[in-house]
Design an enzyme around this catalytic site. Sequence first.
Site, PDB file in Angstrom:
ATOM      1  N   LYS A   1       0.328  23.451   8.478  1.00 12.93           N
ATOM      2  CA  LYS A   1      -0.939  23.610   7.759  1.00 12.93           C
ATOM      3  C   LYS A   1      -0.794  24.601   6.616  1.00 12.93           C
ATOM      4  CE  LYS A   1      -5.483  23.258   7.432  1.00 12.93           C
ATOM      5  NZ  LYS A   1      -5.882  21.991   6.789  1.00 12.93           N
TER       6      LYS A   1
ATOM      7  N   CYS B   1       5.454  28.993  10.790  1.00  7.11           N
ATOM      8  CA  CYS B   1       5.562  29.952  11.889  1.00  7.11           C
ATOM      9  C   CYS B   1       4.318  30.836  11.998  1.00  7.11           C
ATOM     10  CB  CYS B   1       6.748  30.872  11.679  1.00  7.11           C
ATOM     11  SG  CYS B   1       8.284  30.017  11.466  1.00  7.11           S
TER      12      CYS B   1
ATOM     13  N   TRP C   1       8.331  27.015  13.227  1.00  5.76           N
ATOM     14  CA  TRP C   1       8.467  25.771  12.478  1.00  5.76           C
ATOM     15  C   TRP C   1       9.845  25.841  11.854  1.00  5.76           C
ATOM     16  CZ3 TRP C   1       8.733  23.843   7.352  1.00  5.76           C
ATOM     17  CH2 TRP C   1       8.261  22.533   7.190  1.00  5.76           C
TER      18      TRP C   1
ATOM     19  N   ASN D   1       8.376  35.267  10.345  1.00  5.27           N
ATOM     20  CA  ASN D   1       7.922  34.105   9.583  1.00  5.27           C
ATOM     21  C   ASN D   1       8.439  34.275   8.166  1.00  5.27           C
ATOM     22  OD1 ASN D   1       6.535  32.114   8.207  1.00  5.27           O
ATOM     23  ND2 ASN D   1       4.550  33.137   8.321  1.00  5.27           N
ATOM     24  N   GLY D   2       9.146  33.256   7.665  1.00  5.87           N
ATOM     25  CA  GLY D   2       9.664  33.342   6.300  1.00  5.87           C
ATOM     26  C   GLY D   2      11.103  32.873   6.235  1.00  5.87           C
TER      27      GLY D   2
ATOM     28  N   GLU E   1      -5.021  10.749  -2.556  1.00  2.00           N
ATOM     29  CA  GLU E   1      -5.410  11.557  -1.407  1.00  2.00           C
ATOM     30  C   GLU E   1      -5.549  10.680  -0.157  1.00  2.00           C
ATOM     31  OE1 GLU E   1      -5.354  14.372  -0.412  1.00  2.00           O
ATOM     32  OE2 GLU E   1      -6.756  14.459   1.253  1.00  2.00           O
TER      33      GLU E   1
ATOM     34  N   GLU F   1       0.235  10.894   6.542  1.00  9.60           N
ATOM     35  CA  GLU F   1       0.584  12.129   7.253  1.00  9.60           C
ATOM     36  C   GLU F   1       0.156  12.127   8.716  1.00  9.60           C
ATOM     37  OE1 GLU F   1      -0.855  15.684   5.264  1.00  9.60           O
ATOM     38  OE2 GLU F   1      -2.872  14.907   5.101  1.00  9.60           O
TER      39      GLU F   1
ATOM     40  N   ARG G   1      -1.116  25.681  12.437  1.00 14.03           N
ATOM     41  CA  ARG G   1      -0.210  25.854  11.302  1.00 14.03           C
ATOM     42  C   ARG G   1       0.999  24.937  11.391  1.00 14.03           C
ATOM     43  NH1 ARG G   1      -1.173  31.218   9.248  1.00 14.03           N
ATOM     44  NH2 ARG G   1       0.940  31.476   8.562  1.00 14.03           N
TER      45      ARG G   1
ATOM     46  N   HIS H   1       3.745  -3.758 -12.665  1.00 19.98           N
ATOM     47  CA  HIS H   1       4.969  -3.309 -13.337  1.00 19.98           C
ATOM     48  C   HIS H   1       6.065  -2.969 -12.335  1.00 19.98           C
ATOM     49  CE1 HIS H   1       3.000  -3.504 -17.165  1.00 19.98           C
ATOM     50  NE2 HIS H   1       2.018  -2.721 -16.733  1.00 19.98           N
TER      51      HIS H   1
ATOM     52  N   LYS I   1      -3.500  11.042   3.378  1.00 17.96           N
ATOM     53  CA  LYS I   1      -4.151  11.188   4.687  1.00 17.96           C
ATOM     54  C   LYS I   1      -3.564  10.204   5.685  1.00 17.96           C
ATOM     55  CE  LYS I   1      -5.482  13.965   4.227  1.00 17.96           C
ATOM     56  NZ  LYS I   1      -5.493  15.223   3.722  1.00 17.96           N
TER      57      LYS I   1
HETATM   58  C1  G6P Z   1       0.448  21.683   3.512  1.00 21.91           C
HETATM   59  C2  G6P Z   1      -0.647  20.998   4.304  1.00 21.91           C
HETATM   60  C3  G6P Z   1      -1.517  20.175   3.383  1.00 21.91           C
HETATM   61  C4  G6P Z   1      -2.048  21.051   2.258  1.00 21.91           C
HETATM   62  C5  G6P Z   1      -0.916  21.736   1.499  1.00 21.91           C
HETATM   63  C6  G6P Z   1      -1.441  22.785   0.526  1.00 21.91           C
HETATM   64  O1  G6P Z   1       1.370  20.751   3.063  1.00 21.91           O
HETATM   65  O2  G6P Z   1      -0.084  20.176   5.310  1.00 21.91           O
HETATM   66  O3  G6P Z   1      -2.606  19.658   4.119  1.00 21.91           O
HETATM   67  O4  G6P Z   1      -2.798  20.260   1.386  1.00 21.91           O
HETATM   68  O5  G6P Z   1      -0.078  22.426   2.415  1.00 21.91           O
HETATM   69  O6  G6P Z   1      -2.055  23.803   1.263  1.00 21.91           O
HETATM   70  P1  G6P Z   1      -3.108  24.822   0.674  1.00 21.91           P
HETATM   71  O7  G6P Z   1      -3.439  25.728   1.806  1.00 21.91           O
HETATM   72  O8  G6P Z   1      -2.411  25.524  -0.451  1.00 21.91           O
HETATM   73  O9  G6P Z   1      -4.266  24.038   0.196  1.00 21.91           O
END
Ligand code: G6P
Length: 596
Positions: free
Chosen positions: A591, A2, A75, A99-100, A473, A480, A27, A496, A477
Amino acid sequence: MCGIVGYIGNEQAAPILLEGLSKLEYRGYDSAGVAVCDGNSVAIEKAVGKLLNLSDKISGGDALKGTKGIGHTRWATHGKPTKANAHPHFSERFIIVHNGIIENEEALRHHYLKDTEFLSDTDTEVIAHLLQKFTDSGETTPVAIQHIISELEGSYALAIIDKNEPDLLYAVKNKSPLLIGHGDDFNMIGSDAMAMISKTSQFYEINDKEYAILSCKGVEIYTGYGQKIERDTYKAELDVSDTEKGTYPHYMLKEIEEQPAVIRRILKEYSKNTGELEIDTKIIEDIRACDKIYIVACGTSYHAGIVGKQLIEHIANVPTEACIASEFVYNMPLLSKKPMFIFISQSGETADCRAVLVKVKEMGFKTLTITNVNGSTLSREADHTLLLYAGPEIAVASTKAYTAQIAVLALLASQIKNTININLNYELSKVSNVIEALCTDRDKYSLLARDYLTGARNCFYIGRALDYYVCLEASLKLKEISYIQTEGFAAGELKHGTIALIENNTPVISIISQENINLNTRSNIKEVKSRGAHVLTISTKSLSSQKDNIIVNDVHEMLTPLVMVVPAQYLAYYAALQKGCDIDKPRNLAKSVTVE
Ligand code: G6P
């Protein structure tokens, strides 16, 4: 997650709120709403989906008159993403955005609001009714705010309109991010500086369990018990143009291609006049005094953390463990006698990390935050901060923050103790050049994505050692943003169990940059090929074979994640593009994840 904006001043509020909300879109959100106040009357508008839907509904803001207002991108946490659940929420007198998550909302409903009729499924509406209840019983609004601070459990950043106070706006904070923006004849509330940077670069921090009263002219900040706090503003070093896409079609592509410049900036920011690299000696002393480092992070930052563990152990010879924050907080391993904690977080606001930070601070341990956002919660609350200097990262899928985190961790490792005599100035400059060369091959990545990924149902990344960490990683990517189910596997572990999933034409992307296990991974490639896999190989020049699809120029063996990840970022980008996905704002993702 949010986003919140509030404005009180002399200009029309609605367009300012929409502009602020657009800067918070990154976000992640699923509905949006605003409340604008014209004297004593307040108009509320909400829309599900994109901010554009809301903007169209109110003619870009022109349809709502008034110079004070609050806005929100939601959100969903409590209740579905519907118009009824979109913020603002209200009681007779109070209109609020939040937000929260309020953890004791059930108990509060039961205790105070048994007869109240609710219009939404949200915990937020409970707060609006509590304020009503407390002021109905004779409390002034500030006292009612102090009362809710003492009652609410959980996280909240709130912007509040009191219909009886047309010249004031209220802000309250606990655990969720919130800043106050200060101008000559206006003041603002925002989830981050970016939401307000086009209007002001002067900000007040507001800490947990504090509230602020804003008017056009000034800001007063109070503790949760009503004591006034004297606090100066600080200036945010943010350039408005940093938050623009420029000629790029997507932020993600822009951010991938900013990586060479980010590495160079890190070298510059951490260099002394002599050109030698340096890190604050207090940080180095604290780390040298510890017997073990615990790296705590989430998502992509965790993936940088596992590379960091390897770098610190290999370069500085200090035992290091990398931990997922949400696991660590409620399932803490047996700690060493004198641990030091490093939090890695692009946003500096991630609630899971903060929960660990609060806990380990209570235990009296030293803490360092590595973050991209100066003044963020994790940065303020840790003993030390190292900045990433990556510039704002807007795309939800993190790219340049990951490489910046690894570069800063390498730098930190070499400053703790450079047992392998790595010349990081030279090696990171080389990394920057190699990434730059990789960025000239867009067409190739686009074709490979089409041939291997765009029509695929699932995909596997395989590699060993540091390459395995890059696979984790790379697979995050791809999944997501393209929604192709992707897993990263330690290549030797495939046999395995997971190899059972390989069918004719299953895409398997192998990463090869580590000399000592290069041949082992090559054997694993043969195993999956013989079961029908469609194998795409990314290798370093010195370990490449003729048929490899992407060959990356060599860099120091400990720094290969910085370059090997780049083709994977492009492959994810082009697969998502070809599938018509919303690249910068993937579904269900946020985000900045400010709830646990
Ligand atoms: C969310 C984002 C990710 C990010 C993670 C940690 O899940 O979608 O892209 O890696 O948070 O965020 P931070 O701001 O703590 O790196």
